[in-house]
Design a protein around this motif. Structure first.
Motif, PDB file in Angstrom:
ATOM      1  N   PRO A 139     -28.768  95.100 -10.313  1.00  0.00           N
ATOM      2  CA  PRO A 139     -27.824  96.059  -9.710  1.00  0.00           C
ATOM      3  C   PRO A 139     -26.353  95.676  -9.889  1.00  0.00           C
ATOM      4  O   PRO A 139     -25.504  96.117  -9.122  1.00  0.00           O
ATOM      5  CB  PRO A 139     -28.215  96.005  -8.228  1.00  0.00           C
ATOM      6  CG  PRO A 139     -28.681  94.602  -8.027  1.00  0.00           C
ATOM      7  CD  PRO A 139     -29.305  94.164  -9.330  1.00  0.00           C
ATOM      8  N   THR A 151     -21.724 100.633 -11.229  1.00  0.00           N
ATOM      9  CA  THR A 151     -22.786  99.677 -10.860  1.00  0.00           C
ATOM     10  C   THR A 151     -22.821  98.504 -11.834  1.00  0.00           C
ATOM     11  O   THR A 151     -22.841  97.341 -11.440  1.00  0.00           O
ATOM     12  CB  THR A 151     -24.159 100.371 -10.837  1.00  0.00           C
ATOM     13  OG1 THR A 151     -24.161 101.353  -9.805  1.00  0.00           O
ATOM     14  CG2 THR A 151     -25.283  99.382 -10.591  1.00  0.00           C
ATOM     15  N   THR A 175     -25.467 104.154  -9.585  1.00  0.00           N
ATOM     16  CA  THR A 175     -26.697 104.216  -8.779  1.00  0.00           C
ATOM     17  C   THR A 175     -26.654 105.496  -7.954  1.00  0.00           C
ATOM     18  O   THR A 175     -25.809 105.646  -7.081  1.00  0.00           O
ATOM     19  CB  THR A 175     -26.785 102.999  -7.845  1.00  0.00           C
ATOM     20  OG1 THR A 175     -26.577 101.821  -8.620  1.00  0.00           O
ATOM     21  CG2 THR A 175     -28.149 102.934  -7.175  1.00  0.00           C
ATOM     22  N   GLY A 185     -31.813 106.882  -8.554  1.00  0.00           N
ATOM     23  CA  GLY A 185     -31.846 105.661  -9.368  1.00  0.00           C
ATOM     24  C   GLY A 185     -30.666 105.600 -10.314  1.00  0.00           C
ATOM     25  O   GLY A 185     -29.659 106.283 -10.127  1.00  0.00           O
ATOM     26  N   PHE A 186     -30.810 104.755 -11.340  1.00  0.00           N
ATOM     27  CA  PHE A 186     -29.701 104.524 -12.268  1.00  0.00           C
ATOM     28  C   PHE A 186     -29.494 105.722 -13.201  1.00  0.00           C
ATOM     29  O   PHE A 186     -30.451 106.332 -13.664  1.00  0.00           O
ATOM     30  CB  PHE A 186     -29.979 103.304 -13.141  1.00  0.00           C
ATOM     31  CG  PHE A 186     -29.947 101.981 -12.413  1.00  0.00           C
ATOM     32  CD1 PHE A 186     -29.161 101.789 -11.286  1.00  0.00           C
ATOM     33  CD2 PHE A 186     -30.697 100.916 -12.890  1.00  0.00           C
ATOM     34  CE1 PHE A 186     -29.121 100.557 -10.651  1.00  0.00           C
ATOM     35  CE2 PHE A 186     -30.662  99.682 -12.264  1.00  0.00           C
ATOM     36  CZ  PHE A 186     -29.882  99.499 -11.136  1.00  0.00           C
TER      37      PHE A 186
END
Ligand code: BMA
Length: 315
Positions: free
Chosen positions: A169, A204, A228, A232-233
């Motif tokens: 992360p 992120t 993020t 999610g990413f």
């Protein structure tokens, strides 16, 4: 001749997509579940590449391929078998996200190498038939190892992104130097994620993409940036210009992304919302970028280097 299409009428984007994307489908070889995050280079009369193919057990490995036109690829059905390079044979649990840099006529491959966790694997080939694996550049954990295409101050230079053992992360880009492709040091910070309120698509983590491109004004580096979200990413990509003599100095950096997931093949796949560039072909002012789409297939986009530099200056 690199693959090329003119900007479509009515499009004002700095980078525009190949109309026939994806250029490489997920089932390009019989064993593949997906073919993405892959690198190509000019080779002899055409092109060669190293491709990330995950098989149907979802084992990650890298495969060699050849193409006359950069569009139609013949990818080997077996993964690259490395012989010993500058050290004893190195343990490798998996290999993914290759980049290829041609340095003094030799093709150097970097990838994320599974060695008790992800780190930077290095190998080389002269002919895309025989491959040699060298020392890992670093201890785990690290990803996104990208070599410069020439020595800087007499030494090899490598960008990387220290990480953790999982889906990290965080992540900044660093540069390291080596006299011999074996021992790496003089690690310097290049750039980190942005503040959310400045440029959230890259807040992120970030990681180097294709091998940097030398221009009169500096090294042009395309890099991916991650936000993020509640799902999610999300991986987009932008560019930066690094000082020619000291690439740890960032001259310009994109605050707007150049390309973010927006088409079906970028938004839908094994990992949705991913555009992950690993290679670029250059012909004068023209550039053709290969990027992994949704961790599933490989796509291409085009642009003009001069326009990308102008875009960076406006940022
Ligand atoms: C990164 C790597 C890439 C992948 C990306 C998006 O951590 O695993 O191979 O494309 O995540 O899933």
């Amino acid at each position: 001749m690199i693959p090329w299409q003119e900007r479509p009428a009515g499009c004002s984007d700095i980078l525009w997509r190949y109309s026939e994307n994806p250029v490489i489908s997920r089932y390009a070889i019989p064993s593949s579940n997906s073919v993405f995050n892959s690198a190509v280079v000019p080779f002899k009369d055409g092109f060669a590449g190293v491709f990330r193919c995950d098989n149907r057990r979802i084992q990650m490995n890298i495969f060699a391929g050849r193409s006359a036109d950069g569009l139609n690829w013949e990818i080997e059905h077996e993964p690259i078998r490395f012989e010993c390079g500058n050290t004893q044979m190195i343990h490798s649990e998996y290999k993914y996200d290759p980049r290829v840099a041609c340095i003094d006529g030799r093709y150097w491959i970097t990838w994320c190498n599974g060695y008790f966790g992800p780190t930077i694997g290095i190998g080389y080939t002269d002919d895309f038939e025989h491959f040699y694996q060298c020392e890992n550049a670093f201890l785990p954990y690290n990803r996104n190892g990208v070599l410069f295409p020439e020595k800087i101050g007499g030494r090899y230079a490598l960008l990387s992104r220290p990480s953790d053992s999982g889906h990290t992360p965080f992540g900044d880009i660093y540069i390291s130097y080596s006299p011999d492709m074996k021992y790496w040091g003089e690690h310097r910070h290049v750039m980190g994620p942005t503040r959310f309120e400045d440029s959230a698509w890259q807040c992120t983590k970030i990681g180097a993409g294709p091998v940097p491109i030398k221009t009169a004004e500096g090294w042009l580096l395309f890099y991916h940036g991650v936000i993020t979200s509640c799902n999610g990413f999300r991986y987009s990509f932008g560019a930066a210009l690094l000082d020619l003599e000291d690439p740890s100095k960032v001259i310009y950096r994109s605050m707007e992304y150049l390309l973010g997931p927006a088409t079906d093949y970028e938004m839908v796949g094994d990992v949705p919302n991913v555009a992950f560039p690993c290679a670029a072909l250059v012909d004068g002012d023209r550039i053709c970028i290969y990027y992994g789409a949704a961790d599933t297939c490989t796509a291409m986009c085009f642009g003009y280097i001069s326009e990308i530099l102008e875009f960076l200056k406006r940022q």
